[in-house]
Design a protein around this motif. Structure first.
Motif, PDB file in Angstrom:
ATOM      1  N   ARG A  81       1.136  -1.016  -0.392  1.00  0.00           N
ATOM      2  CA  ARG A  81       0.119  -0.157  -0.344  1.00  0.00           C
ATOM      3  C   ARG A  81       1.344   1.112   0.104  1.00  0.00           C
ATOM      4  NH1 ARG A  81      -2.628  -1.787   4.189  1.00  0.00           N
ATOM      5  NH2 ARG A  81      -1.475  -0.254   5.463  1.00  0.00           N
ATOM      6  N   SER A  82       1.727   1.535   0.632  1.00  0.00           N
ATOM      7  CA  SER A  82       2.527   2.829   0.851  1.00  0.00           C
ATOM      8  C   SER A  82       3.752   2.555   0.090  1.00  0.00           C
ATOM      9  CB  SER A  82       3.652   2.312   2.062  1.00  0.00           C
ATOM     10  OG  SER A  82       4.446   1.907   2.230  1.00  0.00           O
ATOM     11  N   SER A  83       4.289   0.978  -0.785  1.00  0.00           N
ATOM     12  CA  SER A  83       5.419   1.536  -2.333  1.00  0.00           C
ATOM     13  C   SER A  83       3.886   2.563  -3.157  1.00  0.00           C
ATOM     14  CB  SER A  83       5.295  -0.330  -2.957  1.00  0.00           C
ATOM     15  OG  SER A  83       6.665  -0.256  -1.686  1.00  0.00           O
ATOM     16  N   ALA A  84       2.177   1.996  -3.440  1.00  0.00           N
ATOM     17  CA  ALA A  84       1.800   2.135  -4.032  1.00  0.00           C
ATOM     18  C   ALA A  84       1.624   3.989  -3.969  1.00  0.00           C
ATOM     19  CB  ALA A  84       0.464   1.137  -4.257  1.00  0.00           C
ATOM     20  N   SER A  85       0.652   4.401  -2.621  1.00  0.00           N
ATOM     21  CA  SER A  85       0.720   5.069  -2.148  1.00  0.00           C
ATOM     22  C   SER A  85       2.264   6.917  -2.558  1.00  0.00           C
ATOM     23  CB  SER A  85       0.158   5.939  -1.205  1.00  0.00           C
ATOM     24  OG  SER A  85       1.448   5.036  -0.507  1.00  0.00           O
ATOM     25  N   ALA A  86       3.438   5.892  -1.948  1.00  0.00           N
ATOM     26  CA  ALA A  86       4.385   7.022  -2.708  1.00  0.00           C
ATOM     27  C   ALA A  86       5.181   6.513  -3.827  1.00  0.00           C
ATOM     28  CB  ALA A  86       4.550   6.646  -0.505  1.00  0.00           C
ATOM     29  N   PRO A  87       4.943   5.976  -4.547  1.00  0.00           N
ATOM     30  CA  PRO A  87       5.673   5.790  -5.293  1.00  0.00           C
ATOM     31  C   PRO A  87       7.139   6.323  -6.031  1.00  0.00           C
ATOM     32  CG  PRO A  87       4.406   7.157  -6.870  1.00  0.00           C
ATOM     33  CD  PRO A  87       3.968   6.976  -5.432  1.00  0.00           C
ATOM     34  N   GLY A  88       8.304   5.546  -6.679  1.00  0.00           N
ATOM     35  CA  GLY A  88       9.989   6.279  -6.146  1.00  0.00           C
ATOM     36  C   GLY A  88      10.596   4.729  -5.613  1.00  0.00           C
ATOM     37  N   THR A  89      11.828   5.963  -6.170  1.00  0.00           N
ATOM     38  CA  THR A  89      13.100   5.228  -6.654  1.00  0.00           C
ATOM     39  C   THR A  89      13.877   4.784  -4.440  1.00  0.00           C
ATOM     40  OG1 THR A  89      13.376   5.076  -8.426  1.00  0.00           O
ATOM     41  CG2 THR A  89      14.951   4.111  -6.833  1.00  0.00           C
TER      42      THR A  89
END
Length: 149
Positions: A81-89
């Motif tokens: 969920r956090s990877s999807a809501s805060a995309p970035g490397t």
């Protein structure tokens, strides 16, 4: 009277073992670095199978927002969920490894997320790693956002 030397010996050996374990061997350091790299890769690729392979069943995570994620299913869902809501490397750089004993370690990392707009989000992550059947796994994660950022 024989008990006093025995107690002294046990205390001395225990103290020595605790002190001797604070620095990882090169092998332990490499294995723990590989574990953190796998975690970073799993987060980047949103690889649930890899996450489930490197996390303990009772893993818990405290994220910088103050959210607690307990047990593997909740932790994996929250990570995705956090990877999807805060995309970035996401980049994790191991700064320090402290051995608690031969089967548990604390791994401190610089944690940076390169936001979509190019700005960095700089944090710290502490991983508590344990061995299960001879394999290092993550038992707990603590993410911290330094004040003023």
């Amino acid at each position: 009277m024989k008990t006093i030397p025995l107690v002294f010996y046990v205390c001395l050996v225990t103290t020595f073992n605790l002190c001797a374990q604070s620095n990882p061997s090169p092998k332990q350091k490499n294995e723990l670095q590989a574990l953190i790299d796998k975690y970073s890769q799993a987060r980047e690729k949103r690889d649930t199978a890899l996450l489930k392979n490197i996390l303990t069943a009772d893993v818990d995570q405290l994220v910088s927002t103050g959210e607690w994620r307990n047990v593997i299913t909740e932790a994996v869902k929250g990570m995705l969920r956090s990877s999807a809501s805060a995309p970035g490397t996401r980049t994790l750089t191991v700064e320090k490894v402290k051995m608690i004993n031969t089967h548990s370690a604390i791994v401190d990392c610089k944690y940076e997320i390169q936001n979509a707009d190019g700005s960095p989000r700089r944090m710290w992550s502490t991983f508590f790693a344990v061995t299960e059947k001879g394999t290092w796994k993550i038992s707990a994660i603590r993410n911290m956002l330094p004040s003023g950022q």
